[in-house]
Design a protein around this motif. Structure first.
Motif, short mmCIF file in Angstrom:
data_model
loop_
_atom_site.label_atom_id
_atom_site.label_comp_id
_atom_site.label_asym_id
_atom_site.label_seq_id
_atom_site.Cartn_x
_atom_site.Cartn_y
_atom_site.Cartn_z
N CYS A 1 0.84 -1.20 0.00
CA CYS A 1 0.00 0.00 0.00
C CYS A 1 0.87 1.25 0.00
CB CYS A 1 -0.91 0.01 1.23
SG CYS A 1 -1.92 1.51 1.37
N PRO A 2 0.55 2.26 -0.81
CA PRO A 2 1.35 3.49 -0.84
C PRO A 2 1.33 4.26 0.47
CG PRO A 2 -0.64 3.73 -2.17
CD PRO A 2 -0.55 2.29 -1.80
N LYS A 3 0.38 3.93 1.35
CA LYS A 3 0.31 4.64 2.62
C LYS A 3 0.88 3.80 3.76
CE LYS A 3 -2.61 8.30 4.35
NZ LYS A 3 -3.82 9.08 4.10
N TYR A 4 1.57 2.73 3.42
CA TYR A 4 2.15 1.86 4.44
C TYR A 4 3.08 2.66 5.36
CZ TYR A 4 4.90 -1.95 6.50
OH TYR A 4 5.52 -2.80 7.37
N GLY A 5 2.88 2.50 6.65
CA GLY A 5 3.69 3.22 7.63
C GLY A 5 3.14 4.57 8.01
N ASP B 1 -6.28 8.66 -8.03
CA ASP B 1 -6.56 7.23 -8.16
C ASP B 1 -7.43 6.80 -7.00
OD1 ASP B 1 -5.08 7.00 -10.45
OD2 ASP B 1 -3.31 6.15 -9.48
N HIS B 2 -8.39 5.92 -7.27
CA HIS B 2 -9.28 5.42 -6.22
C HIS B 2 -9.09 3.92 -6.09
CE1 HIS B 2 -13.32 6.48 -4.12
NE2 HIS B 2 -12.60 5.65 -3.41
N LEU B 3 -8.58 3.49 -4.93
CA LEU B 3 -8.35 2.07 -4.64
C LEU B 3 -9.49 1.61 -3.73
CD1 LEU B 3 -5.58 3.48 -5.32
CD2 LEU B 3 -4.48 1.66 -4.04
N PHE B 4 -10.57 1.13 -4.34
CA PHE B 4 -11.81 0.88 -3.61
C PHE B 4 -11.66 -0.16 -2.51
CE2 PHE B 4 -13.50 2.54 -7.68
CZ PHE B 4 -14.20 3.62 -7.17
N THR B 5 -10.80 -1.16 -2.70
CA THR B 5 -10.69 -2.22 -1.69
C THR B 5 -10.12 -1.71 -0.38
OG1 THR B 5 -8.52 -2.86 -2.58
CG2 THR B 5 -10.45 -4.04 -3.42
N ARG B 6 -9.47 -0.57 -0.40
CA ARG B 6 -8.88 -0.02 0.83
C ARG B 6 -9.83 0.93 1.55
NH1 ARG B 6 -3.78 -1.79 0.65
NH2 ARG B 6 -2.86 -2.17 -1.41
N GLY C 1 -16.31 7.98 5.44
CA GLY C 1 -17.03 9.16 4.99
C GLY C 1 -16.25 10.46 5.04
N ARG C 2 -14.98 10.39 5.42
CA ARG C 2 -14.21 11.63 5.52
C ARG C 2 -14.13 12.35 4.17
NH1 ARG C 2 -8.50 10.86 8.54
NH2 ARG C 2 -9.15 10.19 10.61
N CYS C 3 -13.84 11.59 3.11
CA CYS C 3 -13.68 12.21 1.79
C CYS C 3 -14.98 12.89 1.35
CB CYS C 3 -13.24 11.17 0.76
SG CYS C 3 -14.33 9.74 0.64
N ILE C 4 -16.09 12.26 1.66
CA ILE C 4 -17.40 12.82 1.28
C ILE C 4 -17.64 14.12 2.03
CG2 ILE C 4 -19.89 12.44 1.41
CD1 ILE C 4 -19.31 9.45 0.96
N GLY D 1 -7.86 18.01 -4.04
CA GLY D 1 -7.09 17.04 -3.29
C GLY D 1 -7.47 16.90 -1.83
N ALA D 2 -8.53 17.58 -1.39
CA ALA D 2 -8.93 17.46 0.02
C ALA D 2 -9.30 16.02 0.36
CB ALA D 2 -10.10 18.40 0.31
N CYS D 3 -9.95 15.32 -0.57
CA CYS D 3 -10.34 13.93 -0.32
C CYS D 3 -9.11 13.06 -0.09
CB CYS D 3 -11.16 13.39 -1.48
SG CYS D 3 -10.35 13.50 -3.09
N ILE D 4 -8.05 13.33 -0.84
CA ILE D 4 -6.79 12.58 -0.66
C ILE D 4 -6.22 12.86 0.72
CG2 ILE D 4 -4.43 12.29 -1.51
CD1 ILE D 4 -5.45 13.20 -4.27
N GLU D 5 -6.25 14.11 1.09
CA GLU D 5 -5.59 14.54 2.33
C GLU D 5 -6.26 13.96 3.57
OE1 GLU D 5 -2.15 16.30 3.43
OE2 GLU D 5 -2.98 16.35 1.40
N VAL D 6 -7.59 13.82 3.54
CA VAL D 6 -8.29 13.36 4.75
C VAL D 6 -8.48 11.85 4.79
CG1 VAL D 6 -9.51 15.56 4.96
CG2 VAL D 6 -10.61 13.65 3.76
N CYS D 7 -8.20 11.15 3.68
CA CYS D 7 -8.39 9.70 3.66
C CYS D 7 -7.46 9.03 4.66
CB CYS D 7 -8.12 9.15 2.26
SG CYS D 7 -8.31 7.36 2.15
N PRO D 8 -7.98 8.23 5.61
CA PRO D 8 -7.12 7.66 6.66
C PRO D 8 -6.35 6.42 6.20
CG PRO D 8 -9.38 6.97 7.01
CD PRO D 8 -9.41 7.90 5.83
N THR D 9 -6.75 5.84 5.08
CA THR D 9 -6.06 4.63 4.58
C THR D 9 -5.32 5.00 3.30
OG1 THR D 9 -8.01 3.91 3.34
CG2 THR D 9 -7.82 3.18 5.62
N GLY D 10 -5.35 4.16 2.30
CA GLY D 10 -4.73 4.47 1.02
C GLY D 10 -5.75 4.34 -0.08
N SER D 11 -7.00 4.66 0.23
CA SER D 11 -8.07 4.44 -0.74
C SER D 11 -8.10 5.52 -1.83
CB SER D 11 -9.42 4.41 -0.02
OG SER D 11 -10.47 4.23 -0.94
N ILE D 12 -7.96 6.78 -1.46
CA ILE D 12 -7.90 7.86 -2.44
C ILE D 12 -6.49 8.44 -2.40
CG2 ILE D 12 -8.90 10.04 -3.20
CD1 ILE D 12 -11.45 9.35 -1.83
#
Length: 696
Positions: A100-104, A139-144, A149-152, A192-203
């Motif tokens: 995952c690109p957000k690993y760590g 990019d949207h990685l739906f499985t992650r 609801g943060r991005c929304i 890019g706000a959705c990217i910034e608030v995503c807690p995993t690596g989904s967006i």
């Protein structure tokens, strides 16, 4: 009011949630749907706590504090609720984190490690939803996705763009766009706000948007990072969008003392790096700068940083953009600065290497006047051959910024014929009003912007037919698209992918022999490799030839300082030369680059000279109070498709007859419209990063 958490009495603000009060007091409660910039929804149940007098655990994020309230974070009931909630989240989340690109840096990973929870008790539910990489920038990685609801909420409430929402699909509930539209079709502003608030690596930012060799902020705001002087591009464009050109110019002037000059001639590498390139054309940053500078009222002058006199004297050799910039910032640090310039006027290549139809004298005079107004002494018609002489005359430090004013003559047969010129002399003489003689047919050898400067100047001096020949093909040529197109409109004939073999003639120029280039590239040793097309020779009849294949410094061999790569001055990381106290900056060090690069080099040398003279090297200044921009940017249908505002030019048949400025300045309305195309990438950096549990 006072509340008790885990037996500790703390003060809480009226109306705050238990979670907010706890975190404010430095007491950690596990949470995920809550973000510092977003309202919580209480859906994840990870912040469940027990409140005295309440039978079952309650979500801390949705429970308002009451005076005297007693809360326990870790109890059998609350721990069980949190653990079950986390196990359910993990049951549909990919088990492998290392890819995952957000690993760590993943909040979910940090949280389940803190809680000591895994999904082993639950049967894993596979969600084989393909990734969506069809949108620009995102990019949207739906499985992650954990459906927090943060991005929304960021899209709908924080930004007001209102594109994202929960969608019911055959694969279950997921984040998406109504009607299955793409982000572009839905009117996404790609902030890019959705990217910034995503807690995993989904967006995530699209592959390649974040550079490993750059800081996070530089990757997020690539225009500002690309600018050699790191001008705060998004900030001043935002002021232009609001119609406040005075504030916009103040922001520009915090970094560079030549806003209008740059607005006319900057090579705008910021635009090359603008994220708008992923849709169509970038923001017209350069021309917005020009519009703002022309609308300035000079009110920034009252806020200029001026420190007490230090008693130190600095000599600057060369009044080009590097030398003038360094002098400007050193004078404001309290040093006494004298500039020695061998020509009759200051400006360097801006004055003598750039034609007046691109940069008028009055613009230069006005901005140089603002620089000299800081108490700088300018001595024109004053050539200094050896900088050591100035150290011996009582100057504490010397900056050499003499530029590259000597044109290069290629060793071609016929290069000594009558009618052969070099770029530097040709352009300088034209600017001084003493032009070299041009006849009817002219050939320019070279493919850069300077070649076009020579070609378009020759037209204005009376040439009837002007050719440009260069080794590069149309994709390799270094001249900008604007120069090529404007030159074409004026009738300049371009011969790309041609080698120059010789200049024909007996005593004077009669023609140039060219041969088509099949391949032109540089090998592993950076040596040019040219493969020609056999039998493609032709002689173009011309009366004059102008070499525009580069420039170099003049007179550096007599300066008694160490040189490199021929006549260029060698400096260390601190811009200092081999002689203690003598510094160098700009093209004389790097070779011919750009005006903005020279300005950046001038800033750097000012910092280093100030430190050498006992200062702290801090030349920064705030000509405008920092304002927190409104995070709400609103919606705009078809935002990504808004076309770049075209720059109006004087008609080709009129402009090629004189040296009047060819570009018309954007009106205030057009500038505001163009500025509104900005993605405002920097707003992402204003979002607060959630603290991990180990930071409490």
């Amino acid at each position: 009011m006072k509340i008790i958490i885990e037996g500790k009495e703390i003060e809480a603000k009226e109306g705050a949630s238990v979670l907010e009060a706890s975190l404010e007091a430095g007491i950690y409660i596990p949470h995920l749907c809550k973000h510092p910039d977003l309202e919580a929804v209480g859906g994840c149940r990870l912040c469940s706590v027990e409140v005295d007098g309440v039978e079952n655990p309650v979500p801390a994020c949705k429970t308002t504090v009451q005076d005297g309230m007693s809360i326990k974070i870790s109890t059998e009931k609350s721990d069980k609720t949190r653990k079950m909630a986390m196990e359910l989240i993990l049951a549909t989340h990919p088990a492998e984190c290392t890819g995952c690109p957000k690993y760590g840096k993943c909040e979910l990973q940090s949280l389940y490690q803190y809680m000591g929870v895994s999904a082993e008790r639950w049967r894993k539910k596979s969600r084989p939803v393909p990734n969506d990489s069809s949108n620009p920038l995102i990019d949207h990685l739906f499985t992650r996705c954990i459906r927090c609801g943060r991005c929304i909420r960021a899209c709908r409430e924080l930004r007001g763009v209102r594109v994202l929402d929960y969608q019911r699909t055959k694969d279950g509930i997921r984040v998406g766009v109504d009607g299955g539209l793409s982000l572009e079709e839905a009117g996404c502003k790609f902030c890019g706000a959705c990217i910034e608030v995503c807690p995993t690596g989904s967006i995530m930012d699209s592959l390649g948007m974040k550079k490993e060799d750059m800081s996070y902020s530089d990757s997020v705001v690539p225009c500002r990072a690309a600018c050699p002087a790191h001008t705060d591009v998004p900030r001043y464009i935002r002021y232009i969008k609001e119609g406040d050109f005075v504030k916009a110019t103040a922001v520009i002037r915090e970094k560079v003392p030549f806003p209008e000059t740059l607005g006319n001639i900057c090579n705008h590498v910021c635009e090359d790096n603008c994220k708008r390139n992923e849709f169509e054309n970038p923001i017209s940053v350069c021309k917005l700068k020009k519009a703002a500078a022309e609308g300035d009222d000079g009110s920034w002058k009252s806020k200029v940083r001026r420190e007490a006199a230090t008693g130190k004297k600095v000599a600057v050799i060369g009044a080009g953009p590097a030398g003038l910039t360094a002098a400007y910032f050193l004078a404001k640090k309290g040093h006494s600065v004298t500039i020695f310039e061998e020509n009759e006027k200051a400006g360097g290549q801006c004055r003598y290497g750039i034609p007046a139809y691109r940069l008028p004298d009055d613009v230069l005079d006005r901005e140089i006047g603002d620089i000299l107004a800081e108490g700088i002494e300018l001595l024109t018609n004053n050539k200094v051959e050896n900088p050591k002489e100035l150290l011996n005359k009582g100057y504490d430090s010397v900056l050499v910024s003499v530029g590259t004013h000597k044109g290069t003559l290629l060793p071609l047969e016929g290069n000594d014929l009558q009618g052969v010129y070099v770029n530097a002399e040709f352009l300088k003489k034209a600017r001084q009003g003493q032009p070299l003689e041009v006849k009817e047919k002219i050939m320019i050898l070279g493919g850069g912007n300077v070649a076009y400067d020579c070609a378009r100047t020759a037209l204005r001096l009376g040439a009837k037919e002007v050719h440009i020949a260069c080794l590069e093909n149309i994709d390799q040529i270094t001249a900008t698209k604007e120069e090529i197109e404007e030159g074409r409109e004026e009738g300049i004939i371009l011969h790309v992918a041609h080698s120059f073999l010789r200049i024909a003639g007996s005593e004077k120029v009669e023609g140039v022999e060219l041969q088509k280039v099949d391949k032109f590239y540089f090998d592993s040793d950076r040596k040019a490799v040219i493969e020609l097309v056999e039998g493609s020779n032709e002689i173009i009849p011309v009366d004059n030839v102008i070499f525009a294949v580069g420039q170099k410094p003049a007179g550096t061999e007599a300066m008694e300082i160490e040189l490199t790569h021929g006549p260029y001055i060698k400096t260390n990381e601190s811009s200092e030369t081999s002689v203690r106290g003598i510094f160098a900056a700009g093209d004389v060090v790097t070779g011919t680059k750009s005006v903005i690069s020279a300005i950046a080099a001038g800033r750097k040398s000012a910092e280093e000279i100030d430190k050498y003279l006992g200062g702290n090297g801090d030349i920064s200044e705030n000509l405008l109070e920092k304002e927190t921009p409104d995070p709400y940017i609103g919606s705009c249908s078809g935002f990504s498709k808004i076309e770049r505002t075209s720059i109006e030019l004087v008609e080709a048949d009129k402009r090629k007859c004189n040296f009047d400025i060819v570009e018309k300045t954007l009106s205030k309305e057009k500038a505001m419209c163009e500025a509104s195309r900005c993605l405002q990438c920097d707003l992402r950096l204003n979002l607060k990063a959630p603290k991990m549990w180990n930071e409490y």
